[in-house]
Design an enzyme around this catalytic site. Structure first.
Site, mmCIF file in Angstrom:
data_model
loop_
_atom_site.group_PDB
_atom_site.id
_atom_site.type_symbol
_atom_site.label_atom_id
_atom_site.label_comp_id
_atom_site.label_asym_id
_atom_site.label_seq_id
_atom_site.Cartn_x
_atom_site.Cartn_y
_atom_site.Cartn_z
ATOM 1 N N THR A 175 0.830 -1.208 0.000
ATOM 2 C CA THR A 175 0.000 0.000 0.000
ATOM 3 C C THR A 175 0.864 1.257 0.000
ATOM 4 O OG1 THR A 175 -1.849 -1.031 1.148
ATOM 5 C CG2 THR A 175 -1.663 1.326 1.416
ATOM 6 N N ARG A 203 -13.236 -8.596 -1.893
ATOM 7 C CA ARG A 203 -12.737 -8.130 -0.586
ATOM 8 C C ARG A 203 -12.360 -6.652 -0.666
ATOM 9 N NH1 ARG A 203 -7.701 -5.753 1.443
ATOM 10 N NH2 ARG A 203 -7.530 -6.326 3.627
ATOM 11 N N VAL A 204 -12.793 -5.861 0.294
ATOM 12 C CA VAL A 204 -12.423 -4.448 0.353
ATOM 13 C C VAL A 204 -11.604 -4.225 1.619
ATOM 14 C CG1 VAL A 204 -13.283 -2.083 0.468
ATOM 15 C CG2 VAL A 204 -14.524 -3.786 -0.884
ATOM 16 N N GLY A 205 -10.503 -3.503 1.487
ATOM 17 C CA GLY A 205 -9.629 -3.268 2.639
ATOM 18 C C GLY A 205 -9.818 -1.893 3.249
ATOM 19 N N ASP A 206 -9.006 -1.613 4.239
ATOM 20 C CA ASP A 206 -9.100 -0.341 4.965
ATOM 21 C C ASP A 206 -8.731 0.866 4.118
ATOM 22 O OD1 ASP A 206 -6.451 -1.438 4.969
ATOM 23 O OD2 ASP A 206 -5.872 0.124 6.390
ATOM 24 N N THR A 226 -1.205 1.684 6.859
ATOM 25 C CA THR A 226 -0.856 0.507 6.066
ATOM 26 C C THR A 226 -0.727 -0.692 6.990
ATOM 27 O OG1 THR A 226 0.830 -0.566 4.721
ATOM 28 C CG2 THR A 226 1.593 1.204 6.133
ATOM 29 N N GLY A 227 -1.194 -1.823 6.529
ATOM 30 C CA GLY A 227 -1.097 -3.020 7.346
ATOM 31 C C GLY A 227 -2.248 -3.947 7.075
ATOM 32 N N GLY A 229 -5.486 -4.958 6.701
ATOM 33 C CA GLY A 229 -6.662 -4.107 6.587
ATOM 34 C C GLY A 229 -7.810 -4.463 7.512
#
Ligand code: ASP
Length: 310
Positions: A175, A203-206, A226-227, A229
C-alpha cells in the site's frame, strides 16, 4: 511552512528478503514521490494536490502495491482500493474494486469533487473515471512478473498474503499513502492499494475506507495507514487517531504511538500522520516500512528499516 510524509507500505521482514536491488529502487522512487509533492507545495498548491502528486509517483512505480505493481486477487485480477480526505472541509472520496484506472487516487479525488457521494465501486467507478477524463489502461498495464510469482506461491501455499510477505516467512504489508500540510495551513491524506495477495474477489480493505485507512481534519491530523486491513477496519484506526487528539487531548505523536504500540497487535502495520503545525509521526510495528518526509527548506529523507532513525 509546508510538509509532506509518505509511506510505501509497512511490513518487510529483513533486507535479505527484500533484496538490495528492490530496496535501492524503492528508495529512489520514494524520493521522487516527495519531490513531486514538494513541487506542488512550493508553488502554493493545496495539500490535496500534493498528496495526489506523491501517491501518483508510487502508483506508477512497479515497486509498490498500488497502481502498476499492485498485487493480484485469487482470480488473477488486480483490483484496487483508494481514498482521499481533505482536512479543511472534511470532504472525502473513495473507490474499491477498480481495475482499469491508471491512477486510482485521481479517481478518489474526482469522486470527492464531482459527486455527492463518498465511494463508488467496480464498473460504476470505472464509468466515472471515463466521464472525468481520467486515463484508462488495459489491465495488463498493472501486471508485473514479481506479483504474478507472488500469486502463484500464495495459491500453492493456500495463503492470503500481505504485499511484501513471503509464503514461509514473517508478515509484511504494502500500500502507498501520503499526508501533507500546505502553505495555506490545510492538511490532507491519501491512500492507494492493490490490497492483499490472493485476496478473495470482492474483498475491500481499509485503504478504501474513510476512518479506517485514511482520515483528515484540520483541527487534529491527516492520517494514512498501512497493514492488515481487516484489523484497521475493526479498530477504525485513522478516525481513532483523530479522536484521541480531539477528545483525548493527545499530541500527534502520543496518539499515533498509543495506537501502534499499545492497541494494535504486534507486527501488523503502521501509519503516517501530520498536523497543522507540520509535526510528522510515522510509527510502525513491523520490521520495516517504506517511508519518507520532507519539510520546507529541508532535503527529502527516506527510510526503510526500523533501525533507521529519524
Ligand atoms: N491495508 C491494505 C489492505 O489491507 C494492505 C496494506 O497496507 O498493505 O488492503
Amino acid at each position: 511552512m509546508y510538509a509532506i510524509a509518505i509511506h510505501g507500505g509497512a511490513g518487510l521482514s529483513t533486507p535479505e528478503d527484500l533484496g538490495a536491488e528492490r530496496e535501492r529502487t524503492a528508495r529512489i522512487d520514494l524520493e521522487k514521490s516527495l519531490l513531486a509533492a514538494e513541487r506542488v507545495l512550493q508553488e502554493g498548491g493545496s495539500a490535496e494536490e500534493a498528496v495526489i502528486a506523491a501517491v501518483m509517483v508510487m502508483e506508477d512505480s512497479p515497486m509498490f502495491n498500488a497502481g502498476k505493481g499492485a498485487v493480484f486477487a485469487s482470480d488473477g485480477v488486480q483490483r484496487m482500493d483508494a481514498s482521499i480526505m481533505t482536512g479543511h472541509d472534511e470532504d472525502a472520496g473513495a473507490l474499491c474494486g477498480v481495475s482499469i484506472v491508471k491512477n486510482p487516487i485521481r479517481l478518489a479525488s474526482a469522486i470527492m469533487h464531482n459527486t455527492p457521494h463518498v465511494m463508488l465501486y467496480g464498473d460504476d467507478a470505472h464509468e466515472h473515471a471515463k466521464e472525468a477524463g481520467l486515463e484508462i489502461v488495459e489491465s495488463s498495464w498493472f501486471h508485473t512478473q514479481y506479483r504474478l510469482n507472488q500469486l502463484k506461491k500464495a495459491k500453492k501455499a493456500n495463503k492470503i498474503l500481505l504485499d511484501h510477505e513471503h509464503v514461509d516467512k514473517g508478515k509484511s504489508k504494502g500500500t502507498v499513502g501520503a499526508v501533507a500540510l500546505d502553505i495555506h495551513g490545510n492538511i490532507a491524506a491519501a491512500t492507494s492499494t492493490g490490497g492483499l495477495v490472493n485476496k478473495r474477489p470482492g474483498r475491500v480493505g481499509d485503504s478504501a475506507l474513510i476512518g479506517a485507512g485514511t482520515y483528515a481534519k484540520n483541527s487534529t491530523c491527516a492520517v494514512s495507514a498501512t497493514g492488515h486491513g481487516e484489523l484497521f477496519i475493526r479498530a477504525n484506526i485513522a478516525g481513532r487517531m483523530s479522536a484521541l487528539m480531539e477528545l483525548g487531548g493527545k499530541s500527534l505523536h502520543d496518539a499515533a504511538h498509543q495506537i501502534v504500540w499499545e492497541e494494535l497487535e504486534e507486527d501488523v502495520g503502521g501509519l503516517i500522520a501530520i498536523d497543522q503545525q507540520g509535526n510528522i509521526t510515522m510509527p510502525f510495528n513491523t520490521g520495516g516500512m517504506f517511508r519518507g518526509s520532507l519539510k520546507k527548506d529541508e532535503k527529502p529523507k527516506v527510510w526503510v528499516w526500523k533501525e533507521e532513525n529519524k
